[in-house]
Write an enzyme that holds these catalytic residues in place. Structure first.
Site: not given
Ligand SMILES: *Cc1c(COP(=O)(O)O)cnc(C)c1O
Length: 371
Positions: A38, A136, A264, A314
């Site tokens: 991701k 979550r 700045y 920036m």
């Molecule tokens: C991002 C994520 C992971 C990966 O976690 P790491 O700590 O980067 O290994 C695994 N499972 C879910 C559901 C996640 O959102």
């Protein structure tokens, strides 16, 4: 590698392979490995990383959002891809791109089944998430009956896996809580499998879970940060190799006299009689956020630390090079494996490696070092 002449993120696929092999060595034979790619593979380059992991025969990939999965399919990735955060509006494109949704509440479960029915699917692979304490995403333990009833009404989808996510797998002070999550997950999985009449895969470990809770690897593990070289503890990070190096170059050098300011809002004022500064072509739009400004963060030039002075702009930062023998055009290391790790730099500003590496923006040129 030739010296950097602009801001570049070098990505070392050999290091990725090393981390993948190391993490896999922690698993029992037959436990599957899901690589989390991701957020552009944590700011690296999702397509290159996914292609390479596919060549290494990773079992599964995961992205957070459907559009990230669509990009991987467009790049020719054929490995199964789990979408961790399914949104109702994306159910169509998930099916159209052979992505596999996480179904985590009634709304998404029903919406996905409706779309799969409309598209005349049969046994479309889906993954059901249960909340065991992170609070979550995920169904609750007492939703099992509801979920199973809904699933039994249709043959359009079939549960490939059920999973949960640990809240504090890296924090051994929370071991009792984590073991409670694992027990809860096992109980949910057992009840679920009995009622649905088949045995979906189970998975709950992220990187720290892999390293700290071998008893909870189940059928598959999900690793992100470990693949990119960080283990959430000094001991584990020592076995892993950061895959990315962020480098830049000195654009201009200024000599500042006592009382003069830099940047700045005149945030830095020279108290010394004489301060030498270097302006670098990297700023908050490239991922070096303002929290690194005003002496917190630093870069390395000719092996010496140069603190960031004044506010991060920036497109630029200014660093103090008063005691460093360097010139315009010289290479600057922001983070790499040997000098300063992203973990160390992140800590200098009170944040974590995950945030720093995923912030490196798409403007920064990626250079892939192939094995
Ligand atoms: C991002 C994520 C992971 C990966 O976690 P790491 O700590 O980067 O290994 C695994 N499972 C879910 C559901 C996640 O959102």
């Amino acid at each position: 590698m030739p010296k950097a002449q602009e801001t570049v993120l070098e990505i070392d696929l050999n290091a990725l392979k090393h981390n993948f092999k190391y993490l896999k060595s922690k698993l029992q034979n037959g436990t599957k490995f899901l690589a989390v790619v991701k957020a552009f593979a944590y700011g690296n380059d999702a397509e290159e990383i996914a292609k390479y992991l596919q060549d290494l025969e990773v079992d599964y990939l995961a992205v957070a959002y459907a559009n990230e999965g669509v990009a991987l399919r467009k790049a020719g990735i054929t490995t199964p891809i789990l979408v961790l955060h399914t949104l109702a509006v994306n159910c169509d494109i998930i099916i159209e791109n052979c992505l596999e949704p996480n179904l985590y509440n009634a709304k998404i479960l029903n919406e996905f089944i409706a779309v799969a029915t409309e598209k005349q699917q049969k046994d479309y692979p889906v993954h059901i998430k249960f909340n065991t304490g992170l609070n979550r995403l995920g169904f609750w333990e007492n939703d099992v009956d509801y979920v199973v009833d809904k699933l039994k009404e249709t043959s359009t989808v079939k549960v490939k896996s059920i999973f949960s996510h640990l809240a504090a797998s890296e924090d051994l002070n929370e071991k009792a809580f984590t073991l409670g999550q694992i027990e809860n997950f096992k109980a949910i999985a057992e009840n679920f499998s009995q009622q649905i009449g088949y045995q979906p895969w189970m998975h709950t470990c992220n990187t720290s879970g892999i390293l700290n809770y071998p008893e909870a690897h189940f059928d598959m593990v999900r690793s992100g940060i470990g693949l990119y070289g960080f283990g959430n503890s000094e001991k584990e990070s020592a076995h892993l190799k950061p895959i990315a190096s962020l480098k830049t170059v000195i654009s201009q050098i200024h000599n500042i006299e006592k009382g003069e300011s830099v940047g700045y809002n005149r945030a830095f004022k020279s108290e010394a009689l004489f301060t030498k500064t270097a302006t670098l072509p990297i700023g908050h739009a490239d991922g070096i956020s303002r929290v690194y400004g005003n002496g917190k963060g630093f870069v390395t030039i000719k092996g010496q630390r140069a603190p960031i002075i004044g506010n991060t702009c920036m497109d630029m930062i200014m660093v103090n090079i008063t005691d460093i023998d360097c010139k315009e055009g010289d290479e600057v290391i922001v983070f790499d494996e040997k000098t300063t790790s992203a973990e160390t730099l992140a800590e200098s500003a009170g944040t974590i490696s995950y945030e720093l590496i995923t912030s490196i923006s798409q403007r920064v040129k990626r250079i892939i070092k192939s094995p």
